[in-house]
Design a protein around this motif. Structure first.
Motif, PDB file in Angstrom:
ATOM      1  N   GLN A   1       0.851  -1.242   0.082  1.00 33.23           N
ATOM      2  CA  GLN A   1      -0.047   0.005  -0.084  1.00 33.23           C
ATOM      3  C   GLN A   1       0.865   1.251   0.085  1.00 33.23           C
ATOM      4  O   GLN A   1       0.513   2.200  -0.677  1.00 33.23           O
ATOM      5  CB  GLN A   1      -1.102  -0.082   1.228  1.00 33.23           C
ATOM      6  CG  GLN A   1      -1.804   1.161   1.295  1.00 33.23           C
ATOM      7  CD  GLN A   1      -3.005   1.029   0.387  1.00 33.23           C
ATOM      8  OE1 GLN A   1      -2.540   1.489  -0.932  1.00 33.23           O
ATOM      9  NE2 GLN A   1      -4.239   0.856   0.508  1.00 33.23           N
ATOM     10  N   LYS A   2       1.828   1.226   0.819  1.00 32.38           N
ATOM     11  CA  LYS A   2       2.768   2.624   0.847  1.00 32.38           C
ATOM     12  C   LYS A   2       3.617   2.740  -0.301  1.00 32.38           C
ATOM     13  O   LYS A   2       3.734   3.729  -0.930  1.00 32.38           O
ATOM     14  CB  LYS A   2       3.688   2.257   2.074  1.00 32.38           C
ATOM     15  CG  LYS A   2       3.107   2.386   3.432  1.00 32.38           C
ATOM     16  CD  LYS A   2       3.863   2.250   4.552  1.00 32.38           C
ATOM     17  CE  LYS A   2       3.146   2.309   5.777  1.00 32.38           C
ATOM     18  NZ  LYS A   2       3.896   1.787   7.127  1.00 32.38           N
ATOM     19  N   VAL A   3       4.017   1.629  -0.981  1.00 26.86           N
ATOM     20  CA  VAL A   3       4.433   1.720  -2.314  1.00 26.86           C
ATOM     21  C   VAL A   3       3.624   2.516  -3.215  1.00 26.86           C
ATOM     22  O   VAL A   3       4.038   3.251  -4.042  1.00 26.86           O
ATOM     23  CB  VAL A   3       5.258   0.344  -2.946  1.00 26.86           C
ATOM     24  CG1 VAL A   3       5.538   0.622  -4.267  1.00 26.86           C
ATOM     25  CG2 VAL A   3       6.217   0.060  -2.102  1.00 26.86           C
ATOM     26  N   ASN A   4       2.397   2.101  -3.385  1.00 28.89           N
ATOM     27  CA  ASN A   4       1.537   2.857  -4.246  1.00 28.89           C
ATOM     28  C   ASN A   4       1.030   3.997  -3.723  1.00 28.89           C
ATOM     29  O   ASN A   4       0.758   4.939  -4.717  1.00 28.89           O
ATOM     30  CB  ASN A   4       0.367   1.741  -4.366  1.00 28.89           C
ATOM     31  CG  ASN A   4       0.515   0.442  -5.281  1.00 28.89           C
ATOM     32  OD1 ASN A   4       0.631   0.895  -6.472  1.00 28.89           O
ATOM     33  ND2 ASN A   4       0.952  -0.497  -5.001  1.00 28.89           N
ATOM     34  N   PHE A   5       0.956   4.481  -2.698  1.00 34.25           N
ATOM     35  CA  PHE A   5       0.810   5.786  -2.173  1.00 34.25           C
ATOM     36  C   PHE A   5       1.970   6.766  -2.808  1.00 34.25           C
ATOM     37  O   PHE A   5       1.652   7.597  -3.271  1.00 34.25           O
ATOM     38  CB  PHE A   5       0.868   5.951  -0.971  1.00 34.25           C
ATOM     39  CG  PHE A   5      -0.246   5.412  -0.139  1.00 34.25           C
ATOM     40  CD1 PHE A   5      -1.502   5.263  -0.470  1.00 34.25           C
ATOM     41  CD2 PHE A   5      -0.069   5.241   1.554  1.00 34.25           C
ATOM     42  CE1 PHE A   5      -2.434   4.719   0.248  1.00 34.25           C
ATOM     43  CE2 PHE A   5      -1.244   4.574   1.964  1.00 34.25           C
ATOM     44  CZ  PHE A   5      -2.413   4.422   1.335  1.00 34.25           C
ATOM     45  N   LEU A   6       3.261   6.097  -2.783  1.00 33.72           N
ATOM     46  CA  LEU A   6       4.480   6.874  -3.467  1.00 33.72           C
ATOM     47  C   LEU A   6       4.146   6.965  -4.755  1.00 33.72           C
ATOM     48  O   LEU A   6       4.589   8.127  -5.762  1.00 33.72           O
ATOM     49  CB  LEU A   6       5.637   6.117  -2.932  1.00 33.72           C
ATOM     50  CG  LEU A   6       6.335   6.590  -1.753  1.00 33.72           C
ATOM     51  CD1 LEU A   6       7.338   5.671  -1.196  1.00 33.72           C
ATOM     52  CD2 LEU A   6       6.801   8.108  -1.591  1.00 33.72           C
ATOM     53  N   ARG A   7       3.838   5.927  -5.431  1.00 34.37           N
ATOM     54  CA  ARG A   7       3.530   5.875  -7.074  1.00 34.37           C
ATOM     55  C   ARG A   7       2.605   6.764  -7.608  1.00 34.37           C
ATOM     56  O   ARG A   7       2.568   7.217  -8.629  1.00 34.37           O
ATOM     57  CB  ARG A   7       3.663   4.471  -7.399  1.00 34.37           C
ATOM     58  CG  ARG A   7       4.564   3.556  -7.087  1.00 34.37           C
ATOM     59  CD  ARG A   7       4.380   2.075  -7.535  1.00 34.37           C
ATOM     60  NE  ARG A   7       4.405   1.898  -8.763  1.00 34.37           N
ATOM     61  CZ  ARG A   7       3.455   1.083  -9.511  1.00 34.37           C
ATOM     62  NH1 ARG A   7       2.680   0.430  -8.557  1.00 34.37           N
ATOM     63  NH2 ARG A   7       3.612   0.829 -10.904  1.00 34.37           N
ATOM     64  N   ASP A   8       1.633   7.074  -6.510  1.00 37.26           N
ATOM     65  CA  ASP A   8       0.267   7.826  -7.031  1.00 37.26           C
ATOM     66  C   ASP A   8       0.198   9.077  -6.463  1.00 37.26           C
ATOM     67  O   ASP A   8      -1.173   9.602  -6.407  1.00 37.26           O
ATOM     68  CB  ASP A   8      -0.709   6.812  -6.671  1.00 37.26           C
ATOM     69  CG  ASP A   8      -0.933   5.340  -7.551  1.00 37.26           C
ATOM     70  OD1 ASP A   8      -0.699   5.648  -8.789  1.00 37.26           O
ATOM     71  OD2 ASP A   8      -1.437   4.701  -7.059  1.00 37.26           O
ATOM     72  N   LEU A   9       1.214   9.549  -6.178  1.00 41.27           N
ATOM     73  CA  LEU A   9       1.342  10.864  -5.326  1.00 41.27           C
ATOM     74  C   LEU A   9       0.513  11.964  -6.084  1.00 41.27           C
ATOM     75  O   LEU A   9      -0.471  12.616  -5.470  1.00 41.27           O
ATOM     76  CB  LEU A   9       2.638  11.347  -5.035  1.00 41.27           C
ATOM     77  CG  LEU A   9       3.327  10.890  -3.853  1.00 41.27           C
ATOM     78  CD1 LEU A   9       4.817  11.487  -3.678  1.00 41.27           C
ATOM     79  CD2 LEU A   9       2.747  11.010  -2.464  1.00 41.27           C
ATOM     80  N   ALA A  10       0.743  12.178  -7.079  1.00 41.16           N
ATOM     81  CA  ALA A  10       0.130  13.182  -8.256  1.00 41.16           C
ATOM     82  C   ALA A  10      -1.322  13.139  -8.360  1.00 41.16           C
ATOM     83  O   ALA A  10      -2.027  14.012  -7.851  1.00 41.16           O
ATOM     84  CB  ALA A  10       0.944  13.253  -9.462  1.00 41.16           C
ATOM     85  N   GLU A  11      -1.738  11.940  -8.447  1.00 39.43           N
ATOM     86  CA  GLU A  11      -2.940  11.706  -8.746  1.00 39.43           C
ATOM     87  C   GLU A  11      -3.848  11.737  -7.573  1.00 39.43           C
ATOM     88  O   GLU A  11      -4.871  12.154  -7.603  1.00 39.43           O
ATOM     89  CB  GLU A  11      -3.229  10.404  -9.635  1.00 39.43           C
ATOM     90  CG  GLU A  11      -4.664  10.180  -9.922  1.00 39.43           C
ATOM     91  CD  GLU A  11      -4.913   8.672 -10.677  1.00 39.43           C
ATOM     92  OE1 GLU A  11      -6.142   8.350 -10.858  1.00 39.43           O
ATOM     93  OE2 GLU A  11      -3.848   8.161 -10.879  1.00 39.43           O
ATOM     94  N   ASP A  12      -3.439  10.984  -6.235  1.00 40.14           N
ATOM     95  CA  ASP A  12      -4.188  11.161  -5.315  1.00 40.14           C
ATOM     96  C   ASP A  12      -4.286  12.575  -4.740  1.00 40.14           C
ATOM     97  O   ASP A  12      -5.448  12.926  -4.336  1.00 40.14           O
ATOM     98  CB  ASP A  12      -3.429  10.446  -4.147  1.00 40.14           C
ATOM     99  CG  ASP A  12      -3.356   8.859  -4.276  1.00 40.14           C
ATOM    100  OD1 ASP A  12      -4.412   8.327  -4.938  1.00 40.14           O
ATOM    101  OD2 ASP A  12      -2.757   8.085  -3.921  1.00 40.14           O
TER     102      ASP A  12
END
Length: 316
Positions: free
Chosen positions: A178-189
């Protein structure tokens, strides 16, 4: 329990095939990892994935609405249908029916899906998380998914003497994903969905120090998971090592990628590298067997590549 009729079996198989198609369509990485699972286990994992994917689509993309109340109503309805199907053994919704069949078989219960839906409701509206809120969110959105997978791997509750250990490993792996994907989706989130998951981190101003600290925490969770993968049934370990290896590779890639690029580009692992990781795992030589932390700093939350469209939580 009454015997299953041919018609019931045929319907369940059809629902499970629909769940498998959702996995294949949305996640090349998890689809790759699950290929090595024994067929019955693979069916359970794909049924769990499909349920999670549909809930995620309600809040993140498939349901085209900016109205939080509408999203919450759909989530409530979806969860209610799941509870009813697990109780009765049947649903006209093919994804719900496939998940219910797995839940009834493997001892997945409301203690798993209720926290999950609580986290999905948190995503129905823009918000910024504090440390306690983030812990609750990750438990529901990722850690309980790991616990569901453990029950699929053991075809029920794991043996008592290792149950706590394997659940600890599953929660750590889910949290790392989950944390990896938070980092990967910073801009969109932040830009499209109005979310800031990491307390103290401005998604538009991620610093090198923050990025390194986040990577160090993720690698620590991957360490925790790696130490417990050998407790899983031998037949499922290659699949788990494959997923672990892909996310380990992602974390290292993020750690060495400039923070400015991490903020704007969805980091991914190339398909040839994924295949290399999967082949090593299948041969019993997982490339991430001994992951090493490359930073000693702590994540700030404990104190208070090419561009690719967003797919789903957990998709490398």
């Amino acid at each position: 329990m009454t015997a299953t009729t041919p018609a019931q079996s045929a319907y369940t198989r059809t629902c499970q095939q629909a769940a498998h198609q959702i996995l294949r369509s949305y996640s090349t990485s998890f689809s790759l990892a699950t290929r090595t699972l024994p067929a019955p286990t693979r069916v359970h994992i794909t049924s769990v994935y499909a349920m999670v994917r549909v809930a995620d689509e309600i809040v993140d993309g498939g349901f085209d609405s900016s109205d939080p109340a509408a999203k919450l109503a759909l989530l409530d309805d979806f969860e209610s249908r799941i509870a009813d199907a697990v109780a009765s053994g049947f649903s006209t919704d093919v994804v719900v029916h496939a998940f219910a069949h797995t839940a009834r078989r493997t001892a997945i219960g409301p203690e798993h899906w209720e926290p999950f839906f609580a986290s999905m409701r948190a995503d129905a509206r823009p918000q910024t998380f504090d440390p306690d809120g983030l812990r609750r969110y990750i438990h529901g959105s990722a850690e309980v998914i790991g616990e569901m997978c453990v029950r699929a791997f053991f075809d029920g509750t794991p043996p008592a003497e290792i149950a706590d250990d394997v659940d600890t490993g599953a929660r750590a792996l889910g949290s790392a994903f989950q944390k990896v994907n938070f980092l990967r989706d910073l801009a969109e989130d932040a830009g499209e969905l109005g979310r800031a998951y990491f307390p103290g981190v401005d998604p538009e101003q991620l610093t090198e120090q923050q990025k390194h600290a986040l990577a160090a925490e993720i690698l620590g969770e991957l360490d925790t998971a790696a130490a417990r993968i050998p407790l899983l049934p031998a037949a499922v370990r290659p699949a788990v090592w494959t997923a672990h290896g892909i996310f380990h590779e992602l974390t290292l890639t993020i750690d060495r990628t400039p923070a400015e690029r991490v903020r704007t580009t969805r980091i991914r692992v190339s398909q040839p590298r994924k295949l290399q990781i999967a082949a090593a795992a299948l041969a019993g030589r997982p490339l991430s067997r001994r992951p090493r932390r490359n930073r000693s700093t702590q994540l700030c939350t404990t104190d208070s590549g090419s561009t690719q469209p967003r797919t789903t939580r957990g998709e490398p």
